[in-house]
Design a protein around this motif. Structure first.
Motif, PDB file in Angstrom:
ATOM      1  N   GLU A 184      -7.335  69.703 -10.084  1.00  0.00           N
ATOM      2  CA  GLU A 184      -7.744  70.897 -10.829  1.00  0.00           C
ATOM      3  C   GLU A 184      -9.247  70.895 -11.095  1.00  0.00           C
ATOM      4  N   LEU A 185      -9.790  69.736 -11.401  1.00  0.00           N
ATOM      5  CA  LEU A 185     -11.227  69.612 -11.643  1.00  0.00           C
ATOM      6  C   LEU A 185     -12.012  69.915 -10.364  1.00  0.00           C
ATOM      7  N   ARG A 186     -11.535  69.427  -9.244  1.00  0.00           N
ATOM      8  CA  ARG A 186     -12.188  69.714  -7.959  1.00  0.00           C
ATOM      9  C   ARG A 186     -12.162  71.212  -7.665  1.00  0.00           C
ATOM     10  N   LYS A 187     -11.023  71.851  -7.921  1.00  0.00           N
ATOM     11  CA  LYS A 187     -10.922  73.297  -7.719  1.00  0.00           C
ATOM     12  C   LYS A 187     -11.915  74.028  -8.617  1.00  0.00           C
ATOM     13  N   HIS A 188     -12.006  73.583  -9.846  1.00  0.00           N
ATOM     14  CA  HIS A 188     -12.929  74.206 -10.803  1.00  0.00           C
ATOM     15  C   HIS A 188     -14.376  74.039 -10.344  1.00  0.00           C
ATOM     16  N   ILE A 189     -14.730  72.842  -9.913  1.00  0.00           N
ATOM     17  CA  ILE A 189     -16.091  72.581  -9.439  1.00  0.00           C
ATOM     18  C   ILE A 189     -16.380  73.427  -8.204  1.00  0.00           C
ATOM     19  N   SER A 190     -15.425  73.533  -7.311  1.00  0.00           N
ATOM     20  CA  SER A 190     -15.601  74.340  -6.106  1.00  0.00           C
ATOM     21  C   SER A 190     -15.814  75.809  -6.468  1.00  0.00           C
ATOM     22  N   SER A 191     -15.015  76.319  -7.389  1.00  0.00           N
ATOM     23  CA  SER A 191     -15.173  77.720  -7.780  1.00  0.00           C
ATOM     24  C   SER A 191     -16.501  77.951  -8.490  1.00  0.00           C
ATOM     25  N   GLN A 192     -16.944  76.975  -9.289  1.00  0.00           N
ATOM     26  CA  GLN A 192     -18.252  77.090  -9.945  1.00  0.00           C
ATOM     27  C   GLN A 192     -19.373  77.097  -8.904  1.00  0.00           C
ATOM     28  N   GLY A 193     -19.238  76.268  -7.883  1.00  0.00           N
ATOM     29  CA  GLY A 193     -20.229  76.241  -6.806  1.00  0.00           C
ATOM     30  C   GLY A 193     -20.310  77.578  -6.085  1.00  0.00           C
ATOM     31  N   ILE A 194     -19.159  78.193  -5.852  1.00  0.00           N
ATOM     32  CA  ILE A 194     -19.131  79.504  -5.201  1.00  0.00           C
ATOM     33  C   ILE A 194     -19.810  80.544  -6.092  1.00  0.00           C
ATOM     34  N   LEU A 195     -19.543  80.482  -7.391  1.00  0.00           N
ATOM     35  CA  LEU A 195     -20.184  81.420  -8.318  1.00  0.00           C
ATOM     36  C   LEU A 195     -21.703  81.249  -8.336  1.00  0.00           C
ATOM     37  N   VAL A 196     -22.165  80.010  -8.326  1.00  0.00           N
ATOM     38  CA  VAL A 196     -23.615  79.750  -8.317  1.00  0.00           C
ATOM     39  C   VAL A 196     -24.227  80.266  -7.027  1.00  0.00           C
ATOM     40  N   GLN A 197     -23.551  80.046  -5.898  1.00  0.00           N
ATOM     41  CA  GLN A 197     -24.069  80.547  -4.621  1.00  0.00           C
ATOM     42  C   GLN A 197     -24.133  82.066  -4.621  1.00  0.00           C
ATOM     43  N   ASP A 198     -23.102  82.709  -5.143  1.00  0.00           N
ATOM     44  CA  ASP A 198     -23.099  84.169  -5.233  1.00  0.00           C
ATOM     45  C   ASP A 198     -24.228  84.662  -6.124  1.00  0.00           C
ATOM     46  N   LEU A 199     -24.442  83.969  -7.237  1.00  0.00           N
ATOM     47  CA  LEU A 199     -25.528  84.336  -8.146  1.00  0.00           C
ATOM     48  C   LEU A 199     -26.873  84.190  -7.455  1.00  0.00           C
ATOM     49  N   MET A 200     -27.068  83.079  -6.759  1.00  0.00           N
ATOM     50  CA  MET A 200     -28.338  82.846  -6.075  1.00  0.00           C
ATOM     51  C   MET A 200     -28.566  83.903  -4.993  1.00  0.00           C
ATOM     52  N   THR A 201     -27.525  84.265  -4.265  1.00  0.00           N
ATOM     53  CA  THR A 201     -27.639  85.293  -3.239  1.00  0.00           C
ATOM     54  C   THR A 201     -28.017  86.623  -3.870  1.00  0.00           C
ATOM     55  N   GLY A 202     -27.366  86.961  -4.978  1.00  0.00           N
ATOM     56  CA  GLY A 202     -27.674  88.201  -5.674  1.00  0.00           C
ATOM     57  C   GLY A 202     -29.084  88.208  -6.228  1.00  0.00           C
ATOM     58  N   VAL A 203     -29.498  87.084  -6.782  1.00  0.00           N
ATOM     59  CA  VAL A 203     -30.859  86.978  -7.331  1.00  0.00           C
ATOM     60  C   VAL A 203     -31.879  87.130  -6.211  1.00  0.00           C
TER      61      VAL A 203
END
Length: 99
Positions: free
Chosen positions: A7-26
């Motif tokens: 579950e922690l790995r899934k959470h970290i993976s989803s957080q990484g995807i969110l950060v990448q999406d944020l960086m792309t948007g920025v």
């Protein structure tokens, strides 16, 4: 315990995807901001020629660079909320970014 790690790995993976999406948007927003702030004459010129003609950045460019470096540091430190707040504040304070 193994389930919690998964579950922690899934959470970290989803957080990484969110950060990448944020960086792309920025990056996209910053590119649009850069294009809208650029002088039409400068935008049509080759960037290298423009740099040679005006090698010293203006005070406004310095402020932009400092702001972008600050955002980079916040994102590198995984301070996404603070980065979003800084972007929102910059958007509110900058007459060029007001829609």
């Amino acid at each position: 315990m193994e389930h919690e790690l998964i579950e922690l790995r899934k959470h970290i993976s989803s957080q990484g995807i969110l950060v990448q999406d944020l960086m792309t948007g920025v990056c996209r927003e910053l590119e649009e901001w850069k294009q809208s702030n650029g002088d039409n004459h400068e935008a049509q010129q080759d960037p290298e020629i423009s740099e040679i003609q005006d090698p010293l950045p203006s005070e406004r460019d310095d402020e932009k660079m400092i702001f972008l470096e600050h955002i980079d540091v916040l994102l590198a430190e995984h301070k996404v909320e603070e980065a979003i707040e800084a972007l929102d504040a910059e958007e509110k304070n900058s007459p060029d970014l007001k829609h």
